[in-house]
Design a protein around this motif. Structure first.
Motif, PDB file in Angstrom:
ATOM      1  N   VAL A 203     -34.160 -51.062   2.893  1.00 32.22           N
ATOM      2  CA  VAL A 203     -35.473 -51.617   2.574  1.00 32.22           C
ATOM      3  C   VAL A 203     -35.452 -52.035   1.114  1.00 32.22           C
ATOM      4  O   VAL A 203     -35.029 -51.266   0.242  1.00 32.22           O
ATOM      5  CB  VAL A 203     -36.597 -50.578   2.814  1.00 32.22           C
ATOM      6  CG1 VAL A 203     -37.930 -51.097   2.303  1.00 32.22           C
ATOM      7  CG2 VAL A 203     -36.687 -50.238   4.302  1.00 32.22           C
ATOM      8  N   GLU A 204     -35.897 -53.244   0.860  1.00 31.46           N
ATOM      9  CA  GLU A 204     -35.820 -53.786  -0.492  1.00 31.46           C
ATOM     10  C   GLU A 204     -36.512 -52.896  -1.519  1.00 31.46           C
ATOM     11  O   GLU A 204     -35.921 -52.560  -2.564  1.00 31.46           O
ATOM     12  CB  GLU A 204     -36.439 -55.182  -0.527  1.00 31.46           C
ATOM     13  CG  GLU A 204     -36.443 -55.811  -1.915  1.00 31.46           C
ATOM     14  CD  GLU A 204     -37.132 -57.162  -1.937  1.00 31.46           C
ATOM     15  OE1 GLU A 204     -37.334 -57.699  -3.052  1.00 31.46           O
ATOM     16  OE2 GLU A 204     -37.464 -57.687  -0.848  1.00 31.46           O
TER      17      GLU A 204
ATOM     18  N   SER B   6     -36.289 -58.110   2.174  1.00 34.25           N
ATOM     19  CA  SER B   6     -37.358 -57.859   3.149  1.00 34.25           C
ATOM     20  C   SER B   6     -37.906 -59.164   3.720  1.00 34.25           C
ATOM     21  O   SER B   6     -38.095 -59.301   4.930  1.00 34.25           O
ATOM     22  CB  SER B   6     -38.487 -57.049   2.501  1.00 34.25           C
ATOM     23  OG  SER B   6     -38.076 -55.726   2.236  1.00 34.25           O
ATOM     24  N   ASN B   7     -38.161 -60.137   2.849  1.00 31.00           N
ATOM     25  CA  ASN B   7     -38.679 -61.420   3.322  1.00 31.00           C
ATOM     26  C   ASN B   7     -37.633 -62.179   4.133  1.00 31.00           C
ATOM     27  O   ASN B   7     -37.971 -62.877   5.096  1.00 31.00           O
ATOM     28  CB  ASN B   7     -39.158 -62.270   2.145  1.00 31.00           C
ATOM     29  CG  ASN B   7     -40.477 -61.761   1.569  1.00 31.00           C
ATOM     30  OD1 ASN B   7     -41.295 -61.186   2.288  1.00 31.00           O
ATOM     31  ND2 ASN B   7     -40.689 -61.967   0.280  1.00 31.00           N
TER      32      ASN B   7
ATOM     33  N   PHE C 206     -35.370 -60.752   5.991  1.00 32.18           N
ATOM     34  CA  PHE C 206     -35.358 -60.041   7.273  1.00 32.18           C
ATOM     35  C   PHE C 206     -36.511 -60.517   8.148  1.00 32.18           C
ATOM     36  O   PHE C 206     -36.327 -60.857   9.323  1.00 32.18           O
ATOM     37  CB  PHE C 206     -35.453 -58.539   7.016  1.00 32.18           C
ATOM     38  CG  PHE C 206     -35.514 -57.686   8.263  1.00 32.18           C
ATOM     39  CD1 PHE C 206     -34.372 -57.440   9.007  1.00 32.18           C
ATOM     40  CD2 PHE C 206     -36.713 -57.105   8.669  1.00 32.18           C
ATOM     41  CE1 PHE C 206     -34.426 -56.639  10.159  1.00 32.18           C
ATOM     42  CE2 PHE C 206     -36.784 -56.309   9.797  1.00 32.18           C
ATOM     43  CZ  PHE C 206     -35.635 -56.078  10.550  1.00 32.18           C
TER      44      PHE C 206
ATOM     45  N   LEU D 126     -35.477 -52.244  13.030  1.00 30.15           N
ATOM     46  CA  LEU D 126     -35.266 -51.531  11.771  1.00 30.15           C
ATOM     47  C   LEU D 126     -35.286 -50.036  12.064  1.00 30.15           C
ATOM     48  O   LEU D 126     -36.269 -49.508  12.585  1.00 30.15           O
ATOM     49  CB  LEU D 126     -36.364 -51.888  10.769  1.00 30.15           C
ATOM     50  CG  LEU D 126     -36.310 -51.188   9.406  1.00 30.15           C
ATOM     51  CD1 LEU D 126     -35.033 -51.565   8.658  1.00 30.15           C
ATOM     52  CD2 LEU D 126     -37.547 -51.542   8.565  1.00 30.15           C
TER      53      LEU D 126
ATOM     54  N   LEU E  25     -40.594 -47.708   3.790  1.00 29.25           N
ATOM     55  CA  LEU E  25     -41.141 -49.044   3.996  1.00 29.25           C
ATOM     56  C   LEU E  25     -41.786 -49.580   2.722  1.00 29.25           C
ATOM     57  O   LEU E  25     -42.540 -48.879   2.056  1.00 29.25           O
ATOM     58  CB  LEU E  25     -42.186 -49.032   5.109  1.00 29.25           C
ATOM     59  CG  LEU E  25     -41.700 -49.158   6.560  1.00 29.25           C
ATOM     60  CD1 LEU E  25     -42.897 -49.200   7.487  1.00 29.25           C
ATOM     61  CD2 LEU E  25     -40.843 -50.390   6.748  1.00 29.25           C
ATOM     62  N   ASP E  26     -41.505 -50.851   2.407  1.00 27.29           N
ATOM     63  CA  ASP E  26     -42.189 -51.476   1.277  1.00 27.29           C
ATOM     64  C   ASP E  26     -43.369 -52.293   1.820  1.00 27.29           C
ATOM     65  O   ASP E  26     -43.617 -52.341   3.025  1.00 27.29           O
ATOM     66  CB  ASP E  26     -41.229 -52.344   0.448  1.00 27.29           C
ATOM     67  CG  ASP E  26     -40.543 -53.430   1.272  1.00 27.29           C
ATOM     68  OD1 ASP E  26     -41.087 -53.831   2.321  1.00 27.29           O
ATOM     69  OD2 ASP E  26     -39.456 -53.886   0.860  1.00 27.29           O
TER      70      ASP E  26
ATOM     71  N   SER F  91     -44.058 -55.563   2.072  1.00 24.47           N
ATOM     72  CA  SER F  91     -43.764 -56.691   2.964  1.00 24.47           C
ATOM     73  C   SER F  91     -43.439 -56.218   4.371  1.00 24.47           C
ATOM     74  O   SER F  91     -43.929 -56.766   5.370  1.00 24.47           O
ATOM     75  CB  SER F  91     -42.605 -57.519   2.413  1.00 24.47           C
ATOM     76  OG  SER F  91     -42.945 -58.112   1.184  1.00 24.47           O
ATOM     77  N   LEU F  92     -42.612 -55.185   4.458  1.00 22.79           N
ATOM     78  CA  LEU F  92     -42.231 -54.689   5.768  1.00 22.79           C
ATOM     79  C   LEU F  92     -43.378 -53.965   6.458  1.00 22.79           C
ATOM     80  O   LEU F  92     -43.500 -54.007   7.687  1.00 22.79           O
ATOM     81  CB  LEU F  92     -41.025 -53.758   5.644  1.00 22.79           C
ATOM     82  CG  LEU F  92     -39.696 -54.430   5.273  1.00 22.79           C
ATOM     83  CD1 LEU F  92     -38.587 -53.391   5.168  1.00 22.79           C
ATOM     84  CD2 LEU F  92     -39.317 -55.503   6.287  1.00 22.79           C
TER      85      LEU F  92
ATOM     86  N   GLN G 285     -44.531 -55.106   9.991  1.00 20.37           N
ATOM     87  CA  GLN G 285     -44.491 -54.180  11.116  1.00 20.37           C
ATOM     88  C   GLN G 285     -45.843 -54.121  11.816  1.00 20.37           C
ATOM     89  O   GLN G 285     -45.917 -54.069  13.045  1.00 20.37           O
ATOM     90  CB  GLN G 285     -44.084 -52.793  10.611  1.00 20.37           C
ATOM     91  CG  GLN G 285     -43.554 -51.860  11.680  1.00 20.37           C
ATOM     92  CD  GLN G 285     -44.650 -51.074  12.378  1.00 20.37           C
ATOM     93  OE1 GLN G 285     -45.683 -50.796  11.780  1.00 20.37           O
ATOM     94  NE2 GLN G 285     -44.417 -50.719  13.627  1.00 20.37           N
TER      95      GLN G 285
END
Length: 360
Positions: A156-157, A278-279, A281, A290, A298-299, A301-302, A306
């Motif tokens: 995860v970024e 993340s972007n 992905f 994932l 999780l950041d 974006s994710l 999600q």
């Protein structure tokens, strides 16, 4: 998972065994694939179904996938190809210090094409850590036209970028050398780097190399020649220096074992591995999965992606960063669910009636 076991018959506790286990117990074939002047070590199994291209994390090797590849092959009909990335494992390349995402992504595409030609079977890219980032870059750059799926393990970024600040301290805190492979396996398990002893016994072999001390200077180490098993041929690198994998060297020989790759020297590439991942992905127009060792990774974006249903996600508790080594059966369950849900693969035998999380 490595604690002493109780021998009921003799009434004593048995200490864990840390000796190396050969790759042949988990893969059908070991192969050295030539791409121009570079040679990449790969491990393969299966002859039907989709091709799972397994990419290991930074500092690991293709052997990191040993238990997981066996577990997934028991569940669904598939082919697996696990490769030693540039600068890792037993791969021998001209520019081993070029660990940019662009170069390593091209390596992945070139190795797959060398093995399967210009029309490979349907491909699912599966990557852990840095390998996950490489899988994302390979997919987003459309380097393999038959790619149908993308799976990232514990990459995860947001959390990766935060951990980069402490990476040098972590690397400096590791032992610089070991007196034997057994000692390297023991440290890896007891330090929690790999929590599954069986996996560590096959995986750590790909992380260390044997170096013998020269008589002239105890501080200088020369690499011992590597004998490539396939065809009994030797594959030289650019300096005609070869190294022997740890499992092929008698423990009685004098020398020490050191890490195959010095990740601290790759610091200039660390940011590029994860920034924007993340972007990328989320932007891949493929069914995505994932797998995480903790939901807190999780950041933003994710998290949003999600919630919008842009990818499937599963959290695997009670494991470390090496989720596929720590809990290979659970990771295999998640992969099987993903492959069956998207009809990428067919279930094997009694697994056809099994209930997986993502097929309910």
């Amino acid at each position: 998972m490595w604690e002493e076991k109780w021998d009921a018959e003799n009434g004593v506790s048995c200490p864990p065994v840390f000796s190396a286990v050969p790759w042949s117990q988990y893969f059908e074939q070991q192969q050295d694939v030539s791409v121009s002047e570079d040679v990449f070590r790969v491990y393969r199994s299966g002859s039907d179904g989709p091709l799972l291209v397994l990419l290991h994390g930074g500092g690991y090797s293709a052997l990191s996938w040993a238990l997981c590849s066996t577990a997934i092959s028991r569940r669904v009909t598939c082919r697996v190809l696990a490769m030693d990335l540039r600068g890792h494992g037993a791969s021998q390349v001209l520019h081993s210090d070029d660990l940019s995402t662009q170069t390593m992504s091209r390596d992945v595409a070139n190795v797959v094409k060398a093995c399967y030609g210009e029309a490979p079977p349907p491909i699912v890219l599966v990557g852990h850590g840095v390998g996950g980032a490489i899988a994302v870059h390979t997919a987003s750059s459309m380097l393999l036209s038959s790619t149908v799926g993308l799976v990232a393990l514990d990459v995860v970024e947001g959390s990766a970028m935060e951990l980069l600040h402490t990476m040098q301290n972590f690397l400096k805190g590791r032992p610089k050398s070991f007196s034997s492979v057994d000692e390297a396996v023991e440290w890896t398990v007891k330090s929690g780097q790999i929590r599954n002893l069986e996996s560590a016994r096959v995986s750590v072999v790909g992380q260390v190399k044997r170096c013998e001390v020269t008589e002239g200077d105890q501080s200088e180490l020369s690499l011992v020649s590597e004998v490539v098993v396939e065809g009994n041929q030797e594959v030289p690198d650019q300096n005609q220096i070869k190294e022997k994998t740890a499992a092929e060297v008698p423990e009685a020989e004098a020398g020490v074992y050191r890490w195959r790759i010095d990740l601290s020297k790759a610091e200039k590439y660390w940011d590029g591995w994860f920034r924007g991942i993340s972007n990328l992905f989320l932007g891949c127009n493929l069914p995505k999965l994932l797998l995480l060792s903790g939901v807190n990774r999780l950041d933003r974006s994710l998290t949003i992606g999600q919630m919008q249903g842009k990818f499937m996600m599963q959290v695997l508790p009670h494991c470390g960063h090496a989720v596929h080594e720590d809990t290979p059966e659970k990771v295999a369950d998640a992969l099987a669910s993903y492959l069956l849900r998207h009809k990428f693969a067919e279930a094997r035998g009694d697994t056809k009636s099994a209930s997986y999380p993502f097929t309910r």
